[in-house]
Design a protein around this motif. Structure first.
Motif, PDB file in Angstrom:
ATOM      1  N   ASP A  87       0.607  -1.241   0.047  1.00  0.00           N
ATOM      2  CA  ASP A  87      -0.202  -0.144  -0.401  1.00  0.00           C
ATOM      3  C   ASP A  87       0.688   1.474  -0.226  1.00  0.00           C
ATOM      4  O   ASP A  87       2.008   1.570   1.197  1.00  0.00           O
ATOM      5  CB  ASP A  87      -0.520  -0.158   1.084  1.00  0.00           C
ATOM      6  N   GLY A  88       0.599   2.076  -0.938  1.00  0.00           N
ATOM      7  CA  GLY A  88       1.142   3.306  -0.848  1.00  0.00           C
ATOM      8  C   GLY A  88       2.411   3.482  -2.455  1.00  0.00           C
ATOM      9  O   GLY A  88       3.626   4.615  -2.085  1.00  0.00           O
ATOM     10  N   THR A 111      -0.649   4.722  -8.908  1.00  0.00           N
ATOM     11  CA  THR A 111      -0.667   4.577  -7.199  1.00  0.00           C
ATOM     12  C   THR A 111      -0.831   2.745  -6.801  1.00  0.00           C
ATOM     13  O   THR A 111      -2.743   2.717  -7.647  1.00  0.00           O
ATOM     14  CB  THR A 111      -1.668   5.621  -6.459  1.00  0.00           C
ATOM     15  N   THR A 114      -3.281   3.429  -1.300  1.00  0.00           N
ATOM     16  CA  THR A 114      -4.024   5.350  -0.694  1.00  0.00           C
ATOM     17  C   THR A 114      -2.509   5.753  -0.893  1.00  0.00           C
ATOM     18  O   THR A 114      -1.281   5.047  -0.070  1.00  0.00           O
ATOM     19  CB  THR A 114      -4.215   5.520   0.472  1.00  0.00           C
ATOM     20  N   PRO A 115      -1.802   6.689  -1.857  1.00  0.00           N
ATOM     21  CA  PRO A 115      -1.058   7.459  -1.686  1.00  0.00           C
ATOM     22  C   PRO A 115      -0.384   8.386  -0.767  1.00  0.00           C
ATOM     23  O   PRO A 115      -1.062   8.512  -0.135  1.00  0.00           O
ATOM     24  CB  PRO A 115      -0.735   8.099  -3.108  1.00  0.00           C
ATOM     25  N   SER A 116       0.467   8.084  -0.409  1.00  0.00           N
ATOM     26  CA  SER A 116       1.275   9.322   0.426  1.00  0.00           C
ATOM     27  C   SER A 116       0.861  10.530  -0.016  1.00  0.00           C
ATOM     28  O   SER A 116       0.707  10.982  -1.404  1.00  0.00           O
ATOM     29  CB  SER A 116       2.389   9.212   1.624  1.00  0.00           C
ATOM     30  N   GLU A 120       0.950  11.608  -3.820  1.00  0.00           N
ATOM     31  CA  GLU A 120       0.358  11.847  -5.012  1.00  0.00           C
ATOM     32  C   GLU A 120       0.677  13.388  -5.475  1.00  0.00           C
ATOM     33  O   GLU A 120       0.233  13.033  -6.536  1.00  0.00           O
ATOM     34  CB  GLU A 120      -1.085  12.386  -3.557  1.00  0.00           C
TER      35      GLU A 120
END
Length: 248
Positions: A87-88, A111, A114-116, A120
């Motif tokens: 994730d990320g 991505t 959920t990207p940081s 993003e």
């Protein structure tokens, strides 16, 4: 020597670009935490074949896979692996397809989960760099008009623009003239003419523009270990302006 393509040839090239775009649309559905880049590579290889095209990357100067899979600080030419995506993660997938003797080439940055906020923002600015570069690709402009638009935008956000990996002409060969860095000055460089076909592929680093190459001789990483993003289209210069041959 730069080879100018006729509109008929550009339309033929567009079919190769459509194969690459179709692969990106399909693979976007499968990028989730836990999946490996090896699995994604194999999916793309099958899809290229199903669409009646040929992969070109595997075996090219010894490269071991059908796609380049570059994660996080890897800028380009990353090998697919069995490491599960997390994730990320930022994943760049570079796909080349050959269709009826013509090449299409496009890299897209995805991505995973959920990207940081930092990832993003880098992703957004890099995509904007691609758009700004394409917007300058009109007959009569100079190549420096394209590259300076990219450089100004990236550096205004404190990012580095990779110099050592190049954009290139494309057609019956994957790499044709011109080959160029994505930095420069407006009004400088070769004049753009109708019939030119080349990639615009800014590689934008969160930190320094400098890179290092792994011992495998291929994998290019940021010198400071920070994130890198890339978006790439194959475009043709026409009297109506830039035509994106790999539009998704």
């Amino acid at each position: 020597m730069i080879t100018l393509k006729s509109m008929r040839e550009i339309e033929e090239m567009k079919r190769a670009g459509e194969v690459v775009a179709a692969c990106h649309r399909e693979i976007a559905k499968w990028i989730v935490p836990g999946r490996t880049t090896r699995e994604l590579n194999d999916m793309i290889a099958r899809h290229i074949e199903e669409l009646g095209a040929k992969q070109f990357t595997k075996g090219y100067n010894g490269f071991p896979a059908e796609t380049c899979m570059s994660v996080n600080d890897v800028i380009a030419h990353g090998f697919p692996s069995s490491r599960p995506l997390e994730d990320g993660d930022l994943l760049k997938i570079d796909i080349v397809a050959e269709y009826e003797g013509w090449f299409g080439d496009s890299c897209w940055c995805y991505t995973v989960g959920t990207p940081s906020p930092a990832a993003e923002k880098l992703l957004q600015v890099t995509y904007e760099c691609l758009e700004l570069g394409i917007a300058q690709a009109f007959p009569g402009n100079r190549l420096g008009d394209v590259t300076s638009a990219i450089q100004r935008h990236a550096e205004s956000h404190g990012y580095g623009v990779v110099r050592d990996l190049l954009g290139h002409g494309i057609g019956r060969q994957l790499h044709e003239e011109p080959e160029y860095e994505h930095v420069g000055a407006p009004g400088k460089g070769i004049r753009l003419k109708e019939g030119m076909v080349f990639t615009i592929e800014p590689m934008i680093n969160e930190g320094t523009f400098r890179i290092r190459i792994d011992e495998d001789g291929w994998t290019a990483r940021t010198a400071d270990g920070k994130l890198s993003a890339q978006f790439e289209h194959t475009i043709a210069i026409t009297g109506e302006g830039p035509l994106i041959l790999t539009a998704q």
